[in-house]
Design an enzyme around this catalytic site. Structure first.
Site, mmCIF file in Angstrom:
data_model
loop_
_atom_site.group_PDB
_atom_site.id
_atom_site.type_symbol
_atom_site.label_atom_id
_atom_site.label_comp_id
_atom_site.label_asym_id
_atom_site.label_seq_id
_atom_site.Cartn_x
_atom_site.Cartn_y
_atom_site.Cartn_z
ATOM 1 N N ARG A 1 39.331 26.168 -21.059
ATOM 2 C CA ARG A 1 38.571 26.540 -22.259
ATOM 3 C C ARG A 1 39.439 27.491 -23.085
ATOM 4 N NH1 ARG A 1 35.278 28.629 -17.962
ATOM 5 N NH2 ARG A 1 35.897 30.751 -17.412
ATOM 6 N N THR B 1 37.529 40.442 -27.471
ATOM 7 C CA THR B 1 36.366 41.200 -27.961
ATOM 8 C C THR B 1 35.223 41.126 -26.943
ATOM 9 O OG1 THR B 1 35.836 39.196 -29.242
ATOM 10 C CG2 THR B 1 36.808 41.030 -30.454
ATOM 11 N N HIS C 1 45.919 43.399 -12.677
ATOM 12 C CA HIS C 1 46.319 43.702 -14.057
ATOM 13 C C HIS C 1 47.721 44.325 -14.098
ATOM 14 C CE1 HIS C 1 42.502 42.354 -15.358
ATOM 15 N NE2 HIS C 1 41.821 43.331 -14.789
ATOM 16 N N ARG D 1 41.659 37.192 -9.919
ATOM 17 C CA ARG D 1 41.682 36.292 -8.758
ATOM 18 C C ARG D 1 42.966 36.447 -7.952
ATOM 19 N NH1 ARG D 1 40.229 31.247 -12.243
ATOM 20 N NH2 ARG D 1 40.608 32.818 -13.846
ATOM 21 N N TRP D 2 44.058 36.697 -8.652
ATOM 22 C CA TRP D 2 45.347 36.918 -7.966
ATOM 23 C C TRP D 2 45.207 38.093 -6.996
ATOM 24 C CZ3 TRP D 2 48.766 40.978 -7.530
ATOM 25 C CH2 TRP D 2 50.073 40.664 -7.119
ATOM 26 N N ASN E 1 35.812 41.168 -23.561
ATOM 27 C CA ASN E 1 36.205 41.820 -22.307
ATOM 28 C C ASN E 1 35.605 43.222 -22.125
ATOM 29 O OD1 ASN E 1 39.482 40.215 -22.229
ATOM 30 N ND2 ASN E 1 37.661 39.703 -21.059
ATOM 31 N N ARG F 1 40.852 44.321 -8.251
ATOM 32 C CA ARG F 1 41.195 43.536 -9.455
ATOM 33 C C ARG F 1 42.227 44.247 -10.325
ATOM 34 N NH1 ARG F 1 38.148 39.559 -11.508
ATOM 35 N NH2 ARG F 1 38.612 40.291 -13.603
ATOM 36 N N ARG G 1 47.317 27.934 -20.957
ATOM 37 C CA ARG G 1 46.333 28.728 -20.222
ATOM 38 C C ARG G 1 46.541 28.544 -18.731
ATOM 39 N NH1 ARG G 1 40.144 30.426 -21.320
ATOM 40 N NH2 ARG G 1 40.075 31.966 -19.649
ATOM 41 N N ASP H 1 45.541 34.698 -18.138
ATOM 42 C CA ASP H 1 44.329 34.758 -17.319
ATOM 43 C C ASP H 1 44.625 34.600 -15.829
ATOM 44 O OD1 ASP H 1 41.626 35.012 -16.859
ATOM 45 O OD2 ASP H 1 41.167 32.916 -17.312
ATOM 46 N N GLY H 2 43.770 35.206 -15.017
ATOM 47 C CA GLY H 2 43.852 35.010 -13.563
ATOM 48 C C GLY H 2 44.298 36.243 -12.792
HETATM 49 C C1 IPE Z 1 40.412 35.297 -21.725
HETATM 50 O O1 IPE Z 1 40.182 35.438 -20.367
HETATM 51 C C2 IPE Z 1 40.855 36.603 -22.311
HETATM 52 C C3 IPE Z 1 42.138 37.116 -21.856
HETATM 53 C C4 IPE Z 1 42.941 36.532 -21.008
HETATM 54 C C5 IPE Z 1 42.539 38.356 -22.429
HETATM 55 P P1 IPE Z 1 38.734 35.750 -19.783
HETATM 56 O O2 IPE Z 1 38.887 35.871 -18.319
HETATM 57 O O3 IPE Z 1 38.126 36.879 -20.508
HETATM 58 O O4 IPE Z 1 37.928 34.417 -20.183
HETATM 59 P P2 IPE Z 1 36.640 33.784 -19.541
HETATM 60 O O5 IPE Z 1 35.628 34.872 -19.369
HETATM 61 O O6 IPE Z 1 37.047 33.197 -18.233
HETATM 62 O O7 IPE Z 1 36.223 32.718 -20.517
HETATM 63 C C1 IPE Z 2 43.012 38.233 -17.449
HETATM 64 O O1 IPE Z 2 42.711 38.183 -16.089
HETATM 65 C C2 IPE Z 2 43.092 39.647 -17.967
HETATM 66 C C3 IPE Z 2 42.022 40.008 -18.912
HETATM 67 C C4 IPE Z 2 41.082 39.201 -19.319
HETATM 68 C C5 IPE Z 2 42.043 41.359 -19.418
HETATM 69 P P1 IPE Z 2 41.239 38.263 -15.558
HETATM 70 O O2 IPE Z 2 40.905 39.696 -15.304
HETATM 71 O O3 IPE Z 2 40.298 37.550 -16.456
HETATM 72 O O4 IPE Z 2 41.357 37.493 -14.183
HETATM 73 P P2 IPE Z 2 40.299 36.515 -13.550
HETATM 74 O O5 IPE Z 2 40.030 35.443 -14.549
HETATM 75 O O6 IPE Z 2 39.073 37.322 -13.255
HETATM 76 O O7 IPE Z 2 40.966 36.013 -12.319
HETATM 77 MG MG MG Z 3 39.657 35.632 -16.550
#
Ligand code: IPE
Ligand code: IPE
Ligand code: MG
Length: 250
Positions: A204, A76, A47, A34-35, A78, A43, A198, A30-31
């Site tokens: 969470r 599921t 990725h 924001r990175w 996303n 965004r 995480r 995750d992140g």
């Molecule tokens: C969890 O991250 C799913 C993946 C990293 C693939 P999310 O960014 O979807 O989770 P939430 O929305 O912050 O809970």
């Molecule tokens: C995780 O990064 C990748 C996926 C959930 C596919 P995020 O896209 O959730 O990144 P943040 O949480 O918005 O920074």
């Molecule tokens: Mg995220």
């Protein structure tokens, strides 16, 4: 045996005992968004960086001696994201899987997928199936990519499959045990993750490995996934090794 990984990064990672490594580590990648935002980038650039980070950490996990690495790539939930972002993530998955097939052959990394592949686009689904087939010929280090994965969805699917087997006379409700039920999960035959990491500061589970995480140790860090380094993984493992796991005992 204490191993010194000082060469990896200037900031010395904590000491890890390679005789006491977890067998199975899982990561919520995750992140990425924001990175990218912090760098004034779209965004989707996050990725791309996240996919590179996955490659680095998978290779390092193998070198370190882990047996299983399970990563959360797409949930599921996303699909709720803007179509353009979902499209970019799916495109990256296709690109990386194509490359992974060649790398797998070279590095003997076994790739498996946890999740509902049926609703992915046919080209991506075929690539997953192809990768799975090739992987069957390898043993050793295995990476499980959670793709269109949800912990609740996994449990419901297991219940449906088990009920169907009961209907066909292959099993009986009063004989259902935890180990029998585990065999209906995507992770059938794989030990539960001892450690779930995480990054990104969120505290969470976001529907990740709900069944398998009953006694997992969690490690949370503010580092964003694209910045997650080998040192961060070692620090997570070092933290895991300092914990007292009691499984309900004393
Ligand atoms: C969890 O991250 C799913 C993946 C990293 C693939 P999310 O960014 O979807 O989770 P939430 O929305 O912050 O809970
Ligand atoms: C995780 O990064 C990748 C996926 C959930 C596919 P995020 O896209 O959730 O990144 P943040 O949480 O918005 O920074
Ligand atoms: Mg995220």
């Amino acid at each position: 045996m204490e191993m010194d990984f000082f060469h990896i990064k200037k900031k010395r990672p904590q000491q890890v005992d390679t005789n006491l490594l977890p067998i199975h580590v899982a990561i919520i990648m995750d992140g990425n968004g924001r990175w990218a935002q912090r760098r004034g980038l779209p965004r989707t650039a996050g990725h791309v960086a996240g996919a590179e980070s996955f490659r680095r950490i998978a290779t390092f996990s193998k070198e370190l001696g882990l047996q299983y690495l399970t990563v959360y790539a797409f949930s599921t939930e996303n699909w709720k994201r803007p179509q353009e972002e979902v499209g970019t993530i799916m495109g990256l998955l296709r690109k990386y899987l194509q490359e992974a097939i060649e790398e797998m052959a070279r590095d003997h990394i076994k790739l498996e997928f946890f999740g509902d592949l049926q609703s992915l686009d046919p080209e991506l689904r075929d690539l997953c199936e192809q990768t799975r087939e090739i992987s069957k010929t390898y043993d050793g280090f295995q990476v499980n990519v959670c793709l269109n994965y949800g912990g609740r969805d996994e449990i419901l699917r297991a219940i449906r499959a088990w009920s169907a087997d009961c209907g066909a006379g292959m099993c009986q409700p009063d004989q259902l045990t935890e180990s029998v039920f585990s065999n209906y999960m995507y992770s059938s035959g794989i030990p539960d993750p001892e450690l779930i990491i995480r990054p990104s500061g969120e505290i969470r589970t976001s529907n990740f490995l709900l069944w398998q995480s009953a006694y997992s140790e969690y490690y949370f860090t503010d580092v964003l996934w694209p910045d997650f380094s080998s040192s961060d993984l070692l620090n997570a493992i070092a933290s895991f090794q300092r914990r007292s796991r009691r499984f309900g005992g004393v």
